[in-house]
Design a protein around this motif. Structure first.
Motif, mmCIF file in Angstrom:
data_model
loop_
_atom_site.group_PDB
_atom_site.id
_atom_site.type_symbol
_atom_site.label_atom_id
_atom_site.label_comp_id
_atom_site.label_asym_id
_atom_site.label_seq_id
_atom_site.Cartn_x
_atom_site.Cartn_y
_atom_site.Cartn_z
ATOM 1 N N CYS A 130 -74.032 19.486 -39.237
ATOM 2 C CA CYS A 130 -74.873 19.963 -39.957
ATOM 3 C C CYS A 130 -76.080 20.270 -39.302
ATOM 4 C CB CYS A 130 -75.471 19.005 -41.040
ATOM 5 S SG CYS A 130 -76.666 19.520 -42.155
ATOM 6 N N LYS A 131 -76.539 21.908 -39.362
ATOM 7 C CA LYS A 131 -77.495 22.292 -38.701
ATOM 8 C C LYS A 131 -79.103 21.824 -38.993
ATOM 9 C CE LYS A 131 -79.485 26.064 -41.743
ATOM 10 N NZ LYS A 131 -79.738 27.342 -41.828
ATOM 11 N N THR A 132 -79.218 21.076 -40.001
ATOM 12 C CA THR A 132 -80.236 20.416 -40.304
ATOM 13 C C THR A 132 -80.574 19.134 -40.097
ATOM 14 O OG1 THR A 132 -80.483 21.823 -42.284
ATOM 15 C CG2 THR A 132 -81.742 20.117 -42.234
ATOM 16 N N CYS A 133 -79.549 18.141 -40.396
ATOM 17 C CA CYS A 133 -79.582 16.885 -39.996
ATOM 18 C C CYS A 133 -79.093 16.407 -38.634
ATOM 19 C CB CYS A 133 -78.910 15.709 -41.016
ATOM 20 S SG CYS A 133 -77.237 15.981 -41.188
ATOM 21 N N LYS A 134 -78.036 17.515 -38.165
ATOM 22 C CA LYS A 134 -77.469 17.193 -36.728
ATOM 23 C C LYS A 134 -76.343 16.187 -36.738
ATOM 24 C CE LYS A 134 -80.467 20.424 -35.466
ATOM 25 N NZ LYS A 134 -80.100 21.838 -35.305
ATOM 26 N N GLU A 135 -75.933 15.670 -37.950
ATOM 27 C CA GLU A 135 -74.743 14.885 -38.001
ATOM 28 C C GLU A 135 -73.535 15.368 -38.178
ATOM 29 O OE1 GLU A 135 -75.576 11.873 -41.106
ATOM 30 O OE2 GLU A 135 -77.311 11.474 -40.279
ATOM 31 N N LEU A 136 -72.599 14.663 -37.515
ATOM 32 C CA LEU A 136 -71.088 15.172 -37.533
ATOM 33 C C LEU A 136 -70.434 14.668 -38.999
ATOM 34 C CD1 LEU A 136 -69.287 16.750 -35.543
ATOM 35 C CD2 LEU A 136 -68.563 14.558 -34.695
ATOM 36 N N LYS A 137 -70.076 15.753 -39.510
ATOM 37 C CA LYS A 137 -69.453 15.246 -41.012
ATOM 38 C C LYS A 137 -68.261 15.914 -41.204
ATOM 39 C CE LYS A 137 -74.079 14.405 -43.143
ATOM 40 N NZ LYS A 137 -74.992 14.483 -44.079
ATOM 41 N N GLU A 165 -75.919 17.456 -48.863
ATOM 42 C CA GLU A 165 -76.990 16.500 -49.082
ATOM 43 C C GLU A 165 -78.233 17.027 -48.735
ATOM 44 O OE1 GLU A 165 -78.462 11.619 -48.263
ATOM 45 O OE2 GLU A 165 -76.426 12.515 -47.603
ATOM 46 N N CYS A 166 -78.232 17.768 -47.421
ATOM 47 C CA CYS A 166 -79.526 18.666 -46.889
ATOM 48 C C CYS A 166 -79.687 19.815 -47.785
ATOM 49 C CB CYS A 166 -79.194 18.810 -45.317
ATOM 50 S SG CYS A 166 -79.213 17.559 -44.256
ATOM 51 N N SER A 167 -78.724 20.326 -48.403
ATOM 52 C CA SER A 167 -78.640 21.337 -49.156
ATOM 53 C C SER A 167 -79.459 21.110 -50.283
ATOM 54 C CB SER A 167 -77.390 22.198 -49.229
ATOM 55 O OG SER A 167 -77.513 23.162 -50.201
ATOM 56 N N LEU A 212 -79.766 11.790 -58.915
ATOM 57 C CA LEU A 212 -79.025 12.843 -58.234
ATOM 58 C C LEU A 212 -78.736 12.468 -56.713
ATOM 59 C CD1 LEU A 212 -77.781 15.702 -57.676
ATOM 60 C CD2 LEU A 212 -79.996 16.268 -57.530
ATOM 61 N N LEU A 213 -79.700 11.851 -56.044
ATOM 62 C CA LEU A 213 -79.576 11.315 -54.789
ATOM 63 C C LEU A 213 -78.603 10.208 -54.551
ATOM 64 C CD1 LEU A 213 -83.214 11.565 -53.389
ATOM 65 C CD2 LEU A 213 -81.115 13.153 -53.045
ATOM 66 N N LYS A 214 -78.589 9.232 -55.496
ATOM 67 C CA LYS A 214 -77.694 8.291 -55.692
ATOM 68 C C LYS A 214 -76.082 8.700 -55.865
ATOM 69 C CE LYS A 214 -76.862 3.639 -57.920
ATOM 70 N NZ LYS A 214 -77.240 2.560 -58.956
ATOM 71 N N LEU A 215 -76.176 9.654 -56.726
ATOM 72 C CA LEU A 215 -74.759 10.177 -56.870
ATOM 73 C C LEU A 215 -74.076 10.824 -55.601
ATOM 74 C CD1 LEU A 215 -73.848 12.315 -59.840
ATOM 75 C CD2 LEU A 215 -73.093 12.964 -57.661
ATOM 76 N N ILE A 216 -75.084 11.569 -54.885
ATOM 77 C CA ILE A 216 -74.543 12.210 -53.661
ATOM 78 C C ILE A 216 -74.378 11.207 -52.652
ATOM 79 C CG2 ILE A 216 -75.457 13.692 -51.779
ATOM 80 C CD1 ILE A 216 -74.753 15.099 -54.113
ATOM 81 N N LYS A 217 -75.013 10.249 -52.625
ATOM 82 C CA LYS A 217 -74.833 8.962 -51.754
ATOM 83 C C LYS A 217 -73.355 8.335 -51.980
ATOM 84 C CE LYS A 217 -77.513 5.358 -49.213
ATOM 85 N NZ LYS A 217 -76.605 4.446 -49.128
ATOM 86 N N TRP A 218 -73.388 8.299 -53.265
ATOM 87 C CA TRP A 218 -71.993 7.593 -53.531
ATOM 88 C C TRP A 218 -70.601 8.604 -53.287
ATOM 89 C CZ3 TRP A 218 -69.087 3.599 -54.979
ATOM 90 C CH2 TRP A 218 -67.844 3.712 -55.500
#
Length: 226
Positions: A11-18, A45-47, A205-211
């Motif tokens: 991800c270009k924003t958080c720099k994590e490999l996904k 998530e960043c979007s 919304l954030l909880k849903l995304i986290k799940w």
């Protein structure tokens, strides 16, 4: 950087490999590559976080544009639905639909298979119960409890596909009430969820995304250890 059997990117924003399924995508076409799937450089998530921040920083403009969009979409939808109803009625009257079904039984069978295959989650009772427990036995979108849902509609909460074109496993499943499940239909999560300002809550919304991106894996890991 790649691992065998997995499609991953940074991800270009958080720099994590996904995994690629954690990025929004769209089908594109070019003369050189032909038809291909383009994955956005920023993870879902960043979007979402960036979108929410922009809406907050430009609240008045956002509401103005959303009103214009909704007005136009309503006009287009009503016009399209009317044409579809008239066309379908004409085909029924002329017998085209019945004739097509008789001539194309295999195509009809495949159409029905594809139509209903994405409507059923392939998860165990234990997985479904853990999913509901994670969301406190409430609709992940509006927060109505399963008890209230039973009293009102005599139904349990529905197994909702967060991504309508996604998988039928636990990574794409959240509990939803009949109203949210029906109104969301095939809309993208962000496109649909903040349309209803009464029920919209960023924490939900954030909880849903986290799940769907992380926490569902914890249950699967525990289940595999048993």
């Amino acid at each position: 950087m790649r691992k065998v059997g997995r499609k991953i990117k940074i991800c270009k924003t958080c720099k994590e490999l996904k995994d690629y399924n954690m990025f929004y995508s769209q089908t594109k076409k070019s003369k050189k590559r032909g038809k291909y799937i383009y994955y956005y450089p920023e993870c879902k998530e960043c979007s979402i976080r960036r979108s929410l921040k922009w809406q907050s920083d430009n609240h008045e403009y956002y509401l103005q544009q959303k009103h214009i969009y909704n007005t136009n979409q309503t006009k287009v939808s009503e016009s399209w639905r009317k044409r579809e109803r008239e066309h379908s009625k004409e085909q029924r009257i002329n017998g085209y639909q019945s004739e097509w079904r008789k001539v194309n039984p295999e195509k009809l069978k495949e159409y029905n298979r594809q139509r209903y295959s994405n409507k059923k989650h392939e998860i165990t009772f234990s997985e479904w119960d853990s999913c509901k427990k994670y969301f406190n036995y409430m609709c992940a979108y509006c927060g109505i409890t399963e008890e209230e849902h039973r009293l009102t509609l005599n139904q349990q909460l529905h197994r909702e596909h967060v991504d309508c074109n996604g998988s039928n496993d636990l990574s794409n499943c959240v509990p939803a009430c009949q109203s949210c499940n029906s109104s969301k239909h095939k809309f993208e999560l962000i496109e649909w969820y903040d349309e209803d300002n009464t029920n919209f809550r960023e924490d939900r919304l954030l909880k849903l995304i986290k799940w769907v991106t992380e926490d569902y894996k914890n249950f699967l890991e525990k289940a595999n250890q048993i």
